[in-house]
Design a protein around this motif. Structure first.
Motif, PDB file in Angstrom:
ATOM      1  N   SER A 110       0.826  -1.215   0.000  1.00 36.14           N
ATOM      2  CA  SER A 110       0.000   0.000   0.000  1.00 36.14           C
ATOM      3  C   SER A 110       0.858   1.263   0.000  1.00 36.14           C
ATOM      4  CB  SER A 110      -0.981   0.000   1.176  1.00 36.14           C
ATOM      5  OG  SER A 110      -0.297   0.061   2.406  1.00 36.14           O
ATOM      6  N   ALA A 111       2.033   1.221   0.653  1.00 40.35           N
ATOM      7  CA  ALA A 111       2.937   2.371   0.626  1.00 40.35           C
ATOM      8  C   ALA A 111       3.432   2.620  -0.794  1.00 40.35           C
ATOM      9  CB  ALA A 111       4.111   2.135   1.570  1.00 40.35           C
ATOM     10  N   ARG A 112       3.720   1.555  -1.526  1.00 41.15           N
ATOM     11  CA  ARG A 112       4.161   1.674  -2.923  1.00 41.15           C
ATOM     12  C   ARG A 112       3.042   2.249  -3.784  1.00 41.15           C
ATOM     13  NH1 ARG A 112       3.415  -1.626  -7.001  1.00 41.15           N
ATOM     14  NH2 ARG A 112       4.723  -1.454  -8.829  1.00 41.15           N
ATOM     15  N   ILE A 113       1.821   1.735  -3.603  1.00 41.66           N
ATOM     16  CA  ILE A 113       0.676   2.220  -4.386  1.00 41.66           C
ATOM     17  C   ILE A 113       0.397   3.681  -4.061  1.00 41.66           C
ATOM     18  CG2 ILE A 113      -1.822   1.974  -4.734  1.00 41.66           C
ATOM     19  CD1 ILE A 113      -1.407  -1.065  -4.321  1.00 41.66           C
ATOM     20  N   LYS A 114       0.487   4.043  -2.778  1.00 40.93           N
ATOM     21  CA  LYS A 114       0.260   5.439  -2.381  1.00 40.93           C
ATOM     22  C   LYS A 114       1.290   6.350  -3.040  1.00 40.93           C
ATOM     23  CE  LYS A 114      -0.124   8.484   1.570  1.00 40.93           C
ATOM     24  NZ  LYS A 114       0.823   8.952   2.529  1.00 40.93           N
ATOM     25  N   SER A 115       2.531   5.936  -3.048  1.00 36.94           N
ATOM     26  CA  SER A 115       3.586   6.728  -3.679  1.00 36.94           C
ATOM     27  C   SER A 115       3.315   6.901  -5.178  1.00 36.94           C
ATOM     28  CB  SER A 115       4.935   6.053  -3.465  1.00 36.94           C
ATOM     29  OG  SER A 115       5.939   6.732  -4.159  1.00 36.94           O
ATOM     30  N   LEU A 116       2.906   5.831  -5.843  1.00 36.29           N
ATOM     31  CA  LEU A 116       2.591   5.918  -7.271  1.00 36.29           C
ATOM     32  C   LEU A 116       1.399   6.845  -7.514  1.00 36.29           C
ATOM     33  CD1 LEU A 116       3.011   2.149  -8.246  1.00 36.29           C
ATOM     34  CD2 LEU A 116       4.485   4.047  -8.957  1.00 36.29           C
ATOM     35  N   ALA A 117       0.375   6.750  -6.657  1.00 38.81           N
ATOM     36  CA  ALA A 117      -0.807   7.597  -6.805  1.00 38.81           C
ATOM     37  C   ALA A 117      -0.441   9.066  -6.601  1.00 38.81           C
ATOM     38  CB  ALA A 117      -1.898   7.175  -5.821  1.00 38.81           C
ATOM     39  N   GLU A 118       0.347   9.351  -5.576  1.00 38.97           N
ATOM     40  CA  GLU A 118       0.760  10.740  -5.332  1.00 38.97           C
ATOM     41  C   GLU A 118       1.535  11.288  -6.524  1.00 38.97           C
ATOM     42  OE1 GLU A 118       2.918  10.475  -1.654  1.00 38.97           O
ATOM     43  OE2 GLU A 118       1.095  10.726  -0.454  1.00 38.97           O
ATOM     44  N   ASN A 119       2.428  10.484  -7.064  1.00 37.47           N
ATOM     45  CA  ASN A 119       3.209  10.889  -8.234  1.00 37.47           C
ATOM     46  C   ASN A 119       2.277  11.166  -9.422  1.00 37.47           C
ATOM     47  OD1 ASN A 119       5.570  11.411  -9.754  1.00 37.47           O
ATOM     48  ND2 ASN A 119       5.426   9.364 -10.621  1.00 37.47           N
ATOM     49  N   TYR A 120       1.301  10.298  -9.615  1.00 36.59           N
ATOM     50  CA  TYR A 120       0.343  10.461 -10.713  1.00 36.59           C
ATOM     51  C   TYR A 120      -0.430  11.774 -10.561  1.00 36.59           C
ATOM     52  CZ  TYR A 120      -3.994   9.836 -13.318  1.00 36.59           C
ATOM     53  OH  TYR A 120      -5.065  10.031 -14.133  1.00 36.59           O
ATOM     54  N   TYR A 121      -1.003  12.020  -9.380  1.00 37.50           N
ATOM     55  CA  TYR A 121      -1.789  13.235  -9.179  1.00 37.50           C
ATOM     56  C   TYR A 121      -0.919  14.480  -9.303  1.00 37.50           C
ATOM     57  CZ  TYR A 121      -5.719  10.323  -7.821  1.00 37.50           C
ATOM     58  OH  TYR A 121      -6.731   9.412  -7.823  1.00 37.50           O
TER      59      TYR A 121
END
Length: 132
Positions: A110-121
């Motif tokens: 989930s930390a990896r997914i959160k990081s990817l989502a933040e980068n995307y936004y």
């Protein structure tokens, strides 16, 4: 809608976020104008949807498309105040990680997914020239 916003509308800058929210609110409530427009405002979206024939066509829809938005979700459903009518609902999208536990007690995944989502936004906002 915050009544103070409506009462102080004339004090809002024309292109401010607050003015845009006030305009969206007023447009949503202006049923006569919406009925006059009919499906005109969504014709482009309907045309894009009609033209989807393959998975590749679907994949080509972009953030600039009239069909979707990653930050705001529109839906039409039974009006909560009058079950004989439908209403437009404007909502934020769901949590990127699925549920609140993923934020409070993050796993490695989930930390990896959160990081990817933040980068995307951040990328989307940067590309759209959004500034604070």
């Amino acid at each position: 809608m915050n009544r103070k916003w409506l009462n102080n509308e004339k004090n809002r800058a024309e292109n401010s976020d607050e003015k845009k929210i006030i305009n969206l609110y007023k447009n949503t409530l202006n049923i006569d104008a919406r009925n006059k427009q009919g499906i005109g405002p969504i014709k482009g979206m309907l045309e894009e949807l009609r033209n989807i024939k393959t998975i590749d066509d679907l994949s080509e829809l972009t953030l600039e498309s009239k069909v979707e938005s990653p930050l705001i979700e529109f839906s039409c459903s039974v009006d909560l105040k009058d079950a004989t009518k439908n209403a437009l609902y404007v909502e934020s999208t769901t949590l990127s990680l699925g549920n609140s536990d993923e934020y409070v007690k993050p796993t490695e995944k989930s930390a990896r997914i959160k990081s990817l989502a933040e980068n995307y936004y951040n990328t989307v906002l940067t590309l759209s020239e959004y500034t604070l």
